[in-house]
Design a protein around this motif. Structure first.
Motif, PDB file in Angstrom:
ATOM      1  N   LEU A 195       0.832  -1.412  -0.188  1.00 12.94           N
ATOM      2  CA  LEU A 195      -0.034  -0.127  -0.062  1.00 12.94           C
ATOM      3  C   LEU A 195       0.837   1.429  -0.035  1.00 12.94           C
ATOM      4  O   LEU A 195       0.589   2.293  -0.562  1.00 12.94           O
ATOM      5  CB  LEU A 195      -1.097  -0.023   1.155  1.00 12.94           C
ATOM      6  CG  LEU A 195      -2.096  -0.901   1.115  1.00 12.94           C
ATOM      7  CD1 LEU A 195      -2.791  -0.971   2.580  1.00 12.94           C
ATOM      8  CD2 LEU A 195      -3.016  -0.530   0.151  1.00 12.94           C
ATOM      9  N   LYS A 196       2.053   1.405   0.864  1.00 13.62           N
ATOM     10  CA  LYS A 196       2.623   2.312   1.004  1.00 13.62           C
ATOM     11  C   LYS A 196       3.522   2.767  -0.450  1.00 13.62           C
ATOM     12  O   LYS A 196       3.474   3.586  -0.919  1.00 13.62           O
ATOM     13  CB  LYS A 196       3.808   2.026   1.937  1.00 13.62           C
ATOM     14  CG  LYS A 196       3.674   2.751   3.292  1.00 13.62           C
ATOM     15  CD  LYS A 196       4.673   2.477   4.246  1.00 13.62           C
ATOM     16  CE  LYS A 196       5.437   3.309   4.590  1.00 13.62           C
ATOM     17  NZ  LYS A 196       6.422   3.235   5.727  1.00 13.62           N
ATOM     18  N   SER A 197       4.012   1.485  -1.189  1.00 14.37           N
ATOM     19  CA  SER A 197       4.396   1.833  -2.318  1.00 14.37           C
ATOM     20  C   SER A 197       3.713   2.454  -3.535  1.00 14.37           C
ATOM     21  O   SER A 197       3.961   2.833  -4.438  1.00 14.37           O
ATOM     22  CB  SER A 197       5.158   0.556  -2.709  1.00 14.37           C
ATOM     23  OG  SER A 197       4.468  -0.284  -3.428  1.00 14.37           O
ATOM     24  N   HIS A 198       2.177   2.285  -3.181  1.00 14.28           N
ATOM     25  CA  HIS A 198       1.264   2.834  -4.075  1.00 14.28           C
ATOM     26  C   HIS A 198       0.851   4.278  -3.587  1.00 14.28           C
ATOM     27  O   HIS A 198      -0.211   4.597  -3.832  1.00 14.28           O
ATOM     28  CB  HIS A 198       0.115   1.826  -4.298  1.00 14.28           C
ATOM     29  CG  HIS A 198       0.699   0.613  -5.366  1.00 14.28           C
ATOM     30  ND1 HIS A 198       1.191  -0.502  -4.671  1.00 14.28           N
ATOM     31  CD2 HIS A 198       0.571   0.570  -6.576  1.00 14.28           C
ATOM     32  CE1 HIS A 198       1.433  -1.197  -5.751  1.00 14.28           C
ATOM     33  NE2 HIS A 198       1.208  -0.756  -6.988  1.00 14.28           N
ATOM     34  N   GLY A 199       1.371   4.620  -2.737  1.00 11.07           N
ATOM     35  CA  GLY A 199       1.164   6.063  -2.317  1.00 11.07           C
ATOM     36  C   GLY A 199       0.298   6.255  -1.123  1.00 11.07           C
ATOM     37  O   GLY A 199      -0.329   7.205  -0.984  1.00 11.07           O
ATOM     38  N   LEU A 200      -0.292   4.876  -0.500  1.00 12.88           N
ATOM     39  CA  LEU A 200      -1.099   4.979   0.620  1.00 12.88           C
ATOM     40  C   LEU A 200      -0.743   4.887   1.936  1.00 12.88           C
ATOM     41  O   LEU A 200       0.442   4.118   1.964  1.00 12.88           O
ATOM     42  CB  LEU A 200      -2.233   3.848   0.232  1.00 12.88           C
ATOM     43  CG  LEU A 200      -3.167   4.075  -0.896  1.00 12.88           C
ATOM     44  CD1 LEU A 200      -3.788   2.687  -1.518  1.00 12.88           C
ATOM     45  CD2 LEU A 200      -4.326   4.910  -0.959  1.00 12.88           C
ATOM     46  N   ASP A 201      -1.179   5.683   2.634  1.00 12.94           N
ATOM     47  CA  ASP A 201      -0.324   5.769   4.118  1.00 12.94           C
ATOM     48  C   ASP A 201      -0.875   4.565   4.899  1.00 12.94           C
ATOM     49  O   ASP A 201      -1.932   4.603   5.559  1.00 12.94           O
ATOM     50  CB  ASP A 201      -1.022   6.988   4.497  1.00 12.94           C
ATOM     51  CG  ASP A 201      -0.473   7.463   5.950  1.00 12.94           C
ATOM     52  OD1 ASP A 201       0.508   7.009   6.223  1.00 12.94           O
ATOM     53  OD2 ASP A 201      -1.031   8.182   6.934  1.00 12.94           O
TER      54      ASP A 201
END
Ligand code: AMP
Length: 504
Positions: free
Chosen positions: A272-278
């Motif tokens: 998720l982080k790598s897709h810009g989600l916190d």
């Protein structure tokens, strides 16, 4: 209608309650507080979300306001099954005792013994602890429980799930017979009944149903799809999760995303982080300061997505969680109830979305028979498993390899989530009827699936508590102290290595 001021609570407690913004006691508070103030034992059957923490904290503070703590002899003791729940009780205590001079200590794993010892040495009025850590302190000779006047057991049914009942019995025996006991459980399994019969004296039994049933405030949906290839289901589920989050838009203020395995918690959070989600992970293998930081961030709204294992997120009282996503269908039906109950709290609306692939069918049918309804089917949004940012090809390959590894090693050591499942008959004795499921937020587990003896995971009785060499000190095995480190072996020294070579 009863008001807090009608209950015979200390004026300092009443002012703290008013400052916290509460006027009317909840049903469990209204029923339990008068008995507790009379000095009676109380058997409270209530779940989280009913206000039960204040139902024992407020009378405790009132009763303890007279008298002083002595060194190493706490005057009261609250036992909670997990570190997070113990910390939650401690927070409640801080809120309600802020106008008094009472002192407290929180004994949980993952925190250094030194600091905790210092507090105990000074003398505390209230000791809040997880059972394992409490016994660790006791066995190190740092703590006497003979001064305990009030003992609280919170979330006894979870203590049972986690294999803590022998520890609880032992702690009961270390406290004076004359103590007052306030005992809380969401359900009354036979084992819990046995403990209460043995250790509570003529208790006043108070029982409340959950204020709002899961079905009233939680919109449940099932998103089923068939992966393009079996070994791509993990990757495609991550893509579906992102698509669902996107299609919810601003309605998804924050979410807890549940995975069945700790290893997947980490991967999903990273993805998720790598897709810009916190997003950040929480599970029992993370160190305590990190768990606390992550939870605090999620509570105060600086973290949007908490990716969690079942045990780490159980019982957490975070009032405003807009969504729960079951990234995996839980393999134990009762976990479905625990999970979705993290949203739609305190009268708010919540959404609980479950992602499923054909292999989940048997788990889904166990859930539908437990909740006595079919989970409404949601329309699967268009999603593409292709990464949104250019990922290196080997990243995906790595994931696929992991996935292949997962299916091969399913049930093997270290790959299962830490949800402690004691597969012994004692733990899997028939429990309350699943009928209770929707009314009681967190019903007792139904009999666990049989696990082949060789494969049966060792129940992790104390999630996180034994990490970092925190084994119970002083226990001897084959003449060797358990706390003696063996270089290179960690905690897992095979028994044969400790046997004597003498042939006598
Ligand atoms: P608990 O069941 O103890 O986990 O409490 C659930 C939530 O209810 C917590 O956020 C409490 O702060 C809140 N609460 C406790 N007592 C009251 C009350 N009398 N009125 C409204 N909210 C309360």
């Amino acid at each position: 209608m009863t008001k807090f001021s009608d209950l015979a609570l200390d004026p300092k407690v009443l002012s703290a309650v008013a400052e916290a913004g509460y006027e009317t006691p909840t049903p469990i508070q209204e029923q339990a507080i008068p008995y507790a103030l009379e000095g009676r034992d109380v058997l409270g059957i209530a779940q989280t979300g009913t206000g039960k923490t204040a139902s024992f904290t407020l009378p405790m503070i009132t009763l303890l306001s007279k008298g002083r703590a002595r060194a190493r002899m706490p005057r009261s003791l609250v036992l909670a099954p997990t570190r997070e729940l113990a910390a939650q009780v401690a927070e409640n205590f801080d809120t309600y005792a802020k106008n008094t001079k009472l002192t407290k200590a929180l004994l949980i794993g993952g925190v250094s013994f030194g600091e905790q010892d210092k507090l105990i040495d000074r003398g505390v009025d209230v000791l809040i602890a997880t059972p394992g850590r409490l016994l660790d302190h006791f066995e190190r000779g740092k703590l006497l429980l003979t001064g305990v006047q009030i003992m609280v057991v919170d979330e006894a049914d979870r203590m049972l799930d986690m294999g803590f009942i022998p520890d609880i019995e032992r702690i009961f025996q270390l406290t004076p017979f004359t103590r007052q006991t306030l005992f809380f459980s969401a359900t009354m399994a036979p084992e819990i009944e046995r403990i209460t019969n043995a250790f509570l004296h003529n208790p006043a039994r108070v029982e409340v149903a959950r204020q709002a049933t899961a079905s009233e405030t939680i919109e449940q949906k099932l998103f089923s799809f068939t992966p393009s290839r079996r070994d791509r289901s993990f990757t495609e589920k991550r893509a579906l999760l992102r698509a669902l989050i996107e299609s919810e838009g601003e309605a998804c203020q924050n979410a807890i995303i549940f995975c069945n395995r700790k290893v997947d918690v980490d991967v999903v959070a990273k993805s998720l982080k790598s897709h810009g989600l916190d997003a950040a992970p929480i599970h029992g293998d993370l160190d305590q300061s990190q768990r606390t930081r992550t939870l605090d961030g999620f509570r105060d709204g600086t973290l949007r997505f908490l990716v969690a294992s079942d045990v780490a997120a159980r019982g957490l009282d975070i009032p405003a969680v807009s969504h729960v996503f079951n990234f995996d269908v839980p393999s134990h039906a009762e976990d479905y109830i625990h999970r979705i109950g993290r949203t739609g709290r305190a009268g708010r609306q919540g959404r609980a979305y479950t992602l499923a692939v054909p292999a989940d069918d048997k788990y889904l049918s166990a859930i539908t028979s437990l909740v006595k309804m079919d989970i409404p089917t949601g329309e699967v949004p268009e999603f593409s498993a292709a990464p949104e940012r250019p990922r290196r090809e080997q990243d995906d390959r790595k994931d696929e390899r992991k996935e292949g590894g997962r299916s091969r090693s399913r049930g093997g050591r270290g790959r299962r989530d830490e949800a402690p499942r004691d597969t012994t008959p004692r733990e899997t004795a028939p429990r309350e009827a699943p009928r209770e499921a929707l009314r009681t937020e967190e019903p007792a587990p139904v009999v666990s699936e049989p696990v082949a003896a060789a494969e049966a995971p060792k129940p992790e009785r104390r999630e996180g508590e034994r990490r970092g060499g925190e084994r119970r000190g002083g226990e001897r095995r084959n003449g060797r102290r358990d706390d003696e480190a063996v270089v290179g072996m960690g905690d897992h020294m095979p028994d044969f290595l400790t046997r004597s070579f003498k042939t006598s």
